[in-house]
Design a protein around this motif. Sequence first.
Motif, PDB file in Angstrom:
ATOM      1  N   ILE A   4      51.248  36.988  74.583  1.00 29.70           N
ATOM      2  CA  ILE A   4      51.316  35.728  73.830  1.00 29.70           C
ATOM      3  C   ILE A   4      49.929  35.105  73.717  1.00 29.70           C
ATOM      4  O   ILE A   4      49.529  34.639  72.649  1.00 29.70           O
ATOM      5  N   SER A   5      49.182  35.107  74.789  1.00 31.45           N
ATOM      6  CA  SER A   5      47.830  34.563  74.774  1.00 31.45           C
ATOM      7  C   SER A   5      46.938  35.362  73.829  1.00 31.45           C
ATOM      8  O   SER A   5      46.149  34.784  73.061  1.00 31.45           O
ATOM      9  N   ALA A   6      47.044  36.682  73.869  1.00 34.93           N
ATOM     10  CA  ALA A   6      46.244  37.526  72.978  1.00 34.93           C
ATOM     11  C   ALA A   6      46.586  37.240  71.522  1.00 34.93           C
ATOM     12  O   ALA A   6      45.691  37.082  70.681  1.00 34.93           O
ATOM     13  N   LEU A   7      47.877  37.148  71.219  1.00 35.20           N
ATOM     14  CA  LEU A   7      48.298  36.854  69.845  1.00 35.20           C
ATOM     15  C   LEU A   7      47.816  35.483  69.393  1.00 35.20           C
ATOM     16  O   LEU A   7      47.380  35.312  68.248  1.00 35.20           O
ATOM     17  N   ARG A   8      47.872  34.529  70.279  1.00 33.56           N
ATOM     18  CA  ARG A   8      47.396  33.187  69.956  1.00 33.56           C
ATOM     19  C   ARG A   8      45.900  33.213  69.636  1.00 33.56           C
ATOM     20  O   ARG A   8      45.442  32.590  68.669  1.00 33.56           O
ATOM     21  N   ASN A   9      45.136  33.958  70.417  1.00 34.27           N
ATOM     22  CA  ASN A   9      43.698  34.058  70.185  1.00 34.27           C
ATOM     23  C   ASN A   9      43.385  34.783  68.872  1.00 34.27           C
ATOM     24  O   ASN A   9      42.456  34.405  68.152  1.00 34.27           O
ATOM     25  N   VAL A  10      44.156  35.813  68.539  1.00 33.44           N
ATOM     26  CA  VAL A  10      43.966  36.504  67.263  1.00 33.44           C
ATOM     27  C   VAL A  10      44.304  35.548  66.116  1.00 33.44           C
ATOM     28  O   VAL A  10      43.582  35.491  65.112  1.00 33.44           O
ATOM     29  N   TYR A  38      42.539  42.069  76.610  1.00 35.14           N
ATOM     30  CA  TYR A  38      43.965  42.310  76.827  1.00 35.14           C
ATOM     31  C   TYR A  38      44.171  43.629  77.574  1.00 35.14           C
ATOM     32  O   TYR A  38      44.908  43.696  78.561  1.00 35.14           O
ATOM     33  N   ALA A  39      43.501  44.693  77.128  1.00 37.32           N
ATOM     34  CA  ALA A  39      43.656  46.001  77.770  1.00 37.32           C
ATOM     35  C   ALA A  39      43.099  45.994  79.188  1.00 37.32           C
ATOM     36  O   ALA A  39      43.672  46.608  80.087  1.00 37.32           O
ATOM     37  N   THR A  40      41.991  45.305  79.401  1.00 41.15           N
ATOM     38  CA  THR A  40      41.358  45.259  80.714  1.00 41.15           C
ATOM     39  C   THR A  40      42.157  44.431  81.700  1.00 41.15           C
ATOM     40  O   THR A  40      42.307  44.790  82.865  1.00 41.15           O
ATOM     41  N   ASP A  41      42.664  43.296  81.232  1.00 45.69           N
ATOM     42  CA  ASP A  41      43.377  42.364  82.103  1.00 45.69           C
ATOM     43  C   ASP A  41      44.886  42.484  81.974  1.00 45.69           C
ATOM     44  O   ASP A  41      45.614  41.583  82.362  1.00 45.69           O
ATOM     45  N   TYR A  42      45.354  43.592  81.416  1.00 47.44           N
ATOM     46  CA  TYR A  42      46.780  43.782  81.188  1.00 47.44           C
ATOM     47  C   TYR A  42      47.549  43.548  82.481  1.00 47.44           C
ATOM     48  O   TYR A  42      47.235  44.129  83.520  1.00 47.44           O
TER      49      TYR A  42
END
Length: 91
Positions: A4-10, A38-42
């Motif tokens: 959700i955070s990644a999508l919000r940032n995109v 996102y991939a690193t902190d998944y």
Amino acid sequence: MDRISALRNVEEALAALEAGETDLASAEERVCAILRTYATDYDGALTAWRASGDPAVEGLVVLAASEREARERVAALVDETDVRVSVSRLA
């Protein structure tokens, strides 16, 4: 970073592009940084794995639960059978 955070940032990067607050190259860099983070902190059962070897797979990164699964995912992406992977340190 969760999904959700990644999508919000995109979404924020796209909104900045649409509003003329940034150019396409900067928006692309921002989105790439979001995906890398996102991939690193998944936060889940998956780990980032980087492929190596054949030029077709060199540097590809996938999320997978195991080394075997990572090899299978990379092999399926590039239709290659001889794939080596290692835990990726993207940062």
